[in-house]
Design an enzyme around this catalytic site. Structure first.
Site, short mmCIF file in Angstrom:
data_model
loop_
_atom_site.label_atom_id
_atom_site.label_comp_id
_atom_site.label_asym_id
_atom_site.label_seq_id
_atom_site.Cartn_x
_atom_site.Cartn_y
_atom_site.Cartn_z
N ALA A 41 9.74 -0.11 4.73
CA ALA A 41 9.58 0.60 3.55
C ALA A 41 8.47 1.39 3.78
O ALA A 41 8.10 2.26 2.86
CB ALA A 41 9.56 -0.11 2.42
N LYS A 63 0.77 -1.23 0.08
CA LYS A 63 -0.06 -0.15 0.12
C LYS A 63 0.85 1.11 0.02
O LYS A 63 2.17 1.00 0.44
CB LYS A 63 -0.87 0.11 1.25
CG LYS A 63 -0.25 -0.19 2.54
CD LYS A 63 0.31 1.47 2.90
CE LYS A 63 0.85 1.34 4.42
NZ LYS A 63 1.85 2.46 4.96
N ASP A 117 -1.94 -1.47 10.76
CA ASP A 117 -2.03 -1.48 9.21
C ASP A 117 -2.71 -2.94 8.86
O ASP A 117 -3.51 -2.97 7.71
CB ASP A 117 -0.87 -1.36 8.48
CG ASP A 117 -0.39 -0.01 8.58
OD1 ASP A 117 -1.10 0.87 9.06
OD2 ASP A 117 0.69 0.02 8.24
N SER A 153 11.07 -4.66 3.06
CA SER A 153 10.68 -4.32 4.44
C SER A 153 11.20 -2.97 4.85
O SER A 153 12.22 -2.31 4.23
CB SER A 153 11.37 -5.46 5.32
OG SER A 153 11.16 -6.81 5.05
N GLY A 155 4.66 -6.75 5.55
CA GLY A 155 4.45 -7.48 6.52
C GLY A 155 2.98 -7.51 7.16
O GLY A 155 2.30 -8.67 7.49
N SER A 156 2.36 -6.45 7.12
CA SER A 156 1.19 -6.44 7.80
C SER A 156 0.05 -7.02 6.85
O SER A 156 -0.67 -7.75 7.15
CB SER A 156 0.33 -4.97 7.88
OG SER A 156 1.26 -4.18 8.65
N LEU A 197 5.41 0.44 3.16
CA LEU A 197 4.51 -0.08 2.24
C LEU A 197 3.41 -1.05 2.61
O LEU A 197 2.80 -1.86 2.03
CB LEU A 197 5.31 -0.73 0.91
CG LEU A 197 6.15 0.39 0.20
CD1 LEU A 197 6.85 -0.60 -1.08
CD2 LEU A 197 5.39 1.33 -0.17
#
Length: 281
Positions: free
Chosen positions: A98, A8, A137, A96, A103-104, A100
């Site tokens: 980042a 995202k 997130d 990672s 991980g979420s 973005l």
């Protein structure tokens, strides 16, 4: 089962209030983008229930498996819905640290996979409640739709952005220099305040207006500590970006370009030390 957890970006991010519990209330617009990890999940019928085997590929440094949100998603559901043994293979393409949400997204998509494979019949709303326990997130990625978020990022309202409909007119340039940003450190320099105009309303205006109206509050703190990110943002504007910003608390900076922009791919020529990618928006 094969899934593709999305990344995202944030269109605007305003830190509006510090909460009594130490967290912060925010206002932001989440936009899922066409950059994905790959997550393959299967049931292991010959193994004892309550076990999960995880293999992670595509990253240089692996965190302990117990810290991976794919593992945590399984561990979160297992007490409430005793689960069969499962295996998960995660191929990381989203960088990672980042901003973005990689991980979420992995954790949320694992919840989705378990729900379907094990026929738990949990609604999206219920899955989002579980996802919120994994991270602020995570609820976004249960539906992976463009969303206006408040609270700590967990109160979600679907949102249409007229300028991005229909899709295909714009491209997104992502540049992540080889630096990392601690979310705790990013918050440390922020004085919460309500913006003059809500990002939800700004993104309903033409993209050409966003540069002067849409702001990520983390940029002030992070850019002062990592000036290379400010340089990347300015470089995107110098190359013709209609709008550029840091995503989340960093360290990815993105630019939105009209597809008619000449030599768009040449943007990446001087980013040999950085993660960089151009994708359709």
């Amino acid at each position: 089962m094969l899934l593709y957890p999305k990344a995202k970006i944030n269109l605007g991010l305003n830190v509006v209030e510090r909460r009594p519990d130490g967290y912060h209330n925010i206002e932001t617009v989440f936009v899922p983008i066409n950059l994905t990890d790959t997550l393959e999940v299967n049931i292991l019928p010959d193994k004892a229930p309550g076990q999960i085997e995880i293999k992670v590929e595509g990253v240089n440094e692996l965190c302990p498996v117990q810290n991976n949100l794919v593992y945590k998603a399984y561990a979160l559901l297992n007490p409430d819905f005793p689960l069969p043994a499962m295996e998960a293979r995660l191929v990381k393409n989203i960088p990672s640290q980042a901003g973005l949400g990689g991980g979420s997204s992995d954790g949320a998509y694992m919840l989705r996979a378990i729900n379907e494979l094990c026929s738990l019949r949990l609604s999206n709303a219920r899955l989002q409640q579980y996802a919120a326990k994994l991270g602020a997130d995570c609820p976004l990625f249960i539906t992976a739709e463009t969303t206006y978020a408040t609270g700590i990022g967990d109160i979600l309202t679907p949102l249409e952005i007229p300028a991005l409909i229909p899709s295909g007119r714009y491209s997104l340039a992502l540049i992540k220099p080889p630096v990392a940003v601690s979310t705790k450190e990013a918050y440390s320099g922020i004085t919460p305040q309500t913006p003059q105009q809500n990002c939800r309303d700004i993104v309903k205006q033409p993209i050409e207006t966003w540069k002067d109206l849409l702001h990520n509050d983390f940029e002030d703190t992070v850019f002062s500590k990592l000036p290379i990110l400010a340089e990347v943002k300015q470089g995107l504007y110098d190359s013709g970006a209609i709008y550029a910003a840091m995503s989340g608390s960093g360290s990815t900076v993105f630019g939105i370009f009209d597809n008619s922009t000449p030599n768009l791919q040449s943007l990446l020529n001087n980013t040999t030390d950085a993660y960089s990618k151009i994708i359709p928006l």
